[in-house]
Design a protein around this motif. Structure first.
Motif, PDB file in Angstrom:
ATOM      1  N   ASN A  13       0.849  -1.188   0.000  1.00 29.34           N
ATOM      2  CA  ASN A  13       0.000   0.000   0.000  1.00 29.34           C
ATOM      3  C   ASN A  13       0.878   1.230   0.000  1.00 29.34           C
ATOM      4  O   ASN A  13       1.580   1.519   0.962  1.00 29.34           O
ATOM      5  N   VAL A  14       0.821   1.896  -1.130  1.00 23.07           N
ATOM      6  CA  VAL A  14       1.736   3.005  -1.406  1.00 23.07           C
ATOM      7  C   VAL A  14       1.477   4.200  -0.490  1.00 23.07           C
ATOM      8  O   VAL A  14       0.348   4.608  -0.289  1.00 23.07           O
ATOM      9  N   GLN A  15       2.556   4.698   0.090  1.00 26.92           N
ATOM     10  CA  GLN A  15       2.497   5.900   0.911  1.00 26.92           C
ATOM     11  C   GLN A  15       2.749   7.118   0.034  1.00 26.92           C
ATOM     12  O   GLN A  15       3.694   7.137  -0.748  1.00 26.92           O
ATOM     13  N   GLU A  16       1.948   8.121   0.204  1.00 25.57           N
ATOM     14  CA  GLU A  16       2.225   9.363  -0.497  1.00 25.57           C
ATOM     15  C   GLU A  16       3.088  10.250   0.381  1.00 25.57           C
ATOM     16  O   GLU A  16       2.946  10.244   1.603  1.00 25.57           O
ATOM     17  N   ALA A  17       3.995  10.961  -0.257  1.00 25.28           N
ATOM     18  CA  ALA A  17       4.942  11.759   0.517  1.00 25.28           C
ATOM     19  C   ALA A  17       5.139  13.146  -0.067  1.00 25.28           C
ATOM     20  O   ALA A  17       4.948  13.358  -1.263  1.00 25.28           O
ATOM     21  N   PHE A  18       5.518  14.064   0.810  1.00 23.81           N
ATOM     22  CA  PHE A  18       5.936  15.410   0.406  1.00 23.81           C
ATOM     23  C   PHE A  18       7.443  15.496   0.533  1.00 23.81           C
ATOM     24  O   PHE A  18       8.016  14.978   1.499  1.00 23.81           O
ATOM     25  N   HIS A  64       1.401  11.378   5.272  1.00 25.34           N
ATOM     26  CA  HIS A  64       2.004  10.933   6.528  1.00 25.34           C
ATOM     27  C   HIS A  64       3.514  10.879   6.492  1.00 25.34           C
ATOM     28  O   HIS A  64       4.167  10.625   7.490  1.00 25.34           O
ATOM     29  N   LEU A  65       4.067  11.089   5.287  1.00 27.51           N
ATOM     30  CA  LEU A  65       5.515  10.925   5.158  1.00 27.51           C
ATOM     31  C   LEU A  65       6.131  12.168   4.539  1.00 27.51           C
ATOM     32  O   LEU A  65       5.633  12.683   3.527  1.00 27.51           O
ATOM     33  N   GLY A  66       7.189  12.649   5.147  1.00 25.46           N
ATOM     34  CA  GLY A  66       7.895  13.814   4.625  1.00 25.46           C
ATOM     35  C   GLY A  66       9.346  13.482   4.341  1.00 25.46           C
ATOM     36  O   GLY A  66       9.958  12.702   5.077  1.00 25.46           O
ATOM     37  N   ILE A  67       9.872  14.058   3.282  1.00 25.50           N
ATOM     38  CA  ILE A  67      11.275  13.830   2.924  1.00 25.50           C
ATOM     39  C   ILE A  67      11.984  15.171   2.942  1.00 25.50           C
ATOM     40  O   ILE A  67      11.531  16.118   2.292  1.00 25.50           O
ATOM     41  N   ILE A  68      13.076  15.243   3.676  1.00 29.77           N
ATOM     42  CA  ILE A  68      13.821  16.501   3.757  1.00 29.77           C
ATOM     43  C   ILE A  68      15.125  16.383   2.977  1.00 29.77           C
ATOM     44  O   ILE A  68      16.001  15.585   3.321  1.00 29.77           O
ATOM     45  N   ILE A 104       2.354  15.155   9.745  1.00 30.57           N
ATOM     46  CA  ILE A 104       3.220  14.128   9.173  1.00 30.57           C
ATOM     47  C   ILE A 104       3.793  13.262  10.281  1.00 30.57           C
ATOM     48  O   ILE A 104       4.172  13.757  11.346  1.00 30.57           O
ATOM     49  N   GLN A 105       3.812  11.953  10.042  1.00 32.15           N
ATOM     50  CA  GLN A 105       4.166  10.995  11.098  1.00 32.15           C
ATOM     51  C   GLN A 105       5.582  10.465  10.981  1.00 32.15           C
ATOM     52  O   GLN A 105       6.168  10.008  11.944  1.00 32.15           O
TER      53      GLN A 105
END
Lengths: 217, 217
Positions: free
Chosen positions: B79-84, B144-148, B167-168
């Motif tokens: 189940n694919v997570q969407e991320a920023f 729920h997912l963030g990338i820095i 965001i978790q």
DNA sequence: CATATCTCGATATTTTTTTATCGATATCCA
DNA sequence: TGGATATCGATAAAAAAATATCGAGATATG
């Protein structure tokens, strides 16, 4: 091995933290303080630091500048390694632009690619050369470190070219296991592998919402 | 934890290897074979795989397709997570272009930056938005997912924006320790840390050339 | 159809890594 | 100057991870 792998991996964390302290004008630091800020137990830090050969003073701790120097010496960061990078794509370009690598003992001196479009270009001040020239140039310039940022399909082939050029260590960003002679040091930087832990933890969070272990690590 | 961290890190390696087998039309595999190709001892592989819940058959081994599926399910890759993603620099661009992430449960849906030059651009089909919009959008889109992938200086600030947007989990490529609430999952991807082992091994090689341990790991 | 062989899964052992404990010593403060 | 306290370094204990061992079951072979 001499030093446990986990300790080795933590050293740069300390290094970074210590540089922050230094920038703030703090000259001396204890393991307790580091542990507080970095969320580690003091004993572990003390042990890690001992591998660098540093000695501290009771009650005071360590001299920040000395400690930084000790870590850098231990990691070999003060004699800069020159490296070749293969694969001038997105990731390759990103790494070529990372000027800060030079602070960490790494200087990428040239990039290589097979794409005629890319060959001859300059990326962040580094010339993109045709891959055929790699082995010969590596020998002549005594390059010991190669970085692979090419697609997985080409990685093995590139690695072989590197080895034939006398390269001793490969930093491999392609998600494949490279087949090279045992004396070659290979370090795989697998983003998918890294992603795995994250996905798993996230999946855990959403599947078992009542069991919140709260670990941020 | 449930599964040891090292096992978790090895799973994607198996996953990748198994996909290669599948592509070759091989339907069944034993730990001995995997171990031979991946340079690991069979027992360890067996133990790692057991965490995914797969069961094998004596003498035969495991069904390749089943095993792949088991790993993917275990890691939450189906189940694919969407991320920023925040920081549309070199590295950010590289990650935005990694279409293959979607195979590993990750889909980056938008990028954010503070640089007015970048805002409004499209990078690999993703719009670069102003950072101010992050928290609000994250909430509305239930991200729920963030990338820095921003510079170290901004990372803490970005992390806080992410947290305020609900965001978790944060995949942090900036070399700083983020200060976030304990329930937030943070995974640091520190290239310098990774580089450290490599430098150290290379330094060892050149300082103590007679002690060649030959380990390719 | 019986036997040899391979490989799984479970349990036990070893090794590695982390954490705890404690005496010694440097610094601070009365 | 003397005692309280913090911190180091070393040794010991605990926890985690890797590796070894072994019985049981599946497949192949004669």
């Amino acid at each position: 091995m001499g030093i446990p792998q986990p300790s080795l991996n933590r050293l740069p964390q300390y290094h970074h933290y210590l540089n922050q302290l230094k920038a703030k004008g703090i000259n001396t630091v204890s393991c307790s303080l580091i542990g507080l800020d970095l969320n580690l137990v003091p004993v572990q830090i003390r042990k890690d630091l001992q591998y660098t050969g540093i000695v501290g003073k009771p009650k005071t701790g360590y001299a920040v500048a000395e400690l930084i120097a000790a870590i850098e010496t231990f990691l070999g960061w003060n004699n800069v390694q020159e490296a070749f990078l293969v694969g001038a794509g997105n990731l390759g370009t990103a790494l070529l632009g990372h000027e800060r690598f030079s602070t960490f003992g790494l200087r990428i001196v040239a990039a290589f690619d097979t794409d005629p479009e890319k060959i001859g270009q300059w990326i962040h001040g580094k010339m993109v050369l045709p891959l055929e020239k790699l082995a010969d140039l590596a020998k002549r310039m005594s390059i010991h470190l190669g970085i692979i940022t090419a697609p997985a399909e080409c990685a093995q082939w590139i690695a072989e070219k590197m080895v034939s050029g006398g390269i001793q260590a490969i930093w491999n960003f392609a998600p494949v296991r490279l087949n090279v002679p045992p004396e070659i040091i290979v370090h795989n930087e697998d983003l998918y592998s890294s992603l795995a832990s994250l996905s798993w933890k996230l999946a855990q969070r959403f599947n078992i919402p009542f069991q919140q272990d709260g670990g941020s690590n």
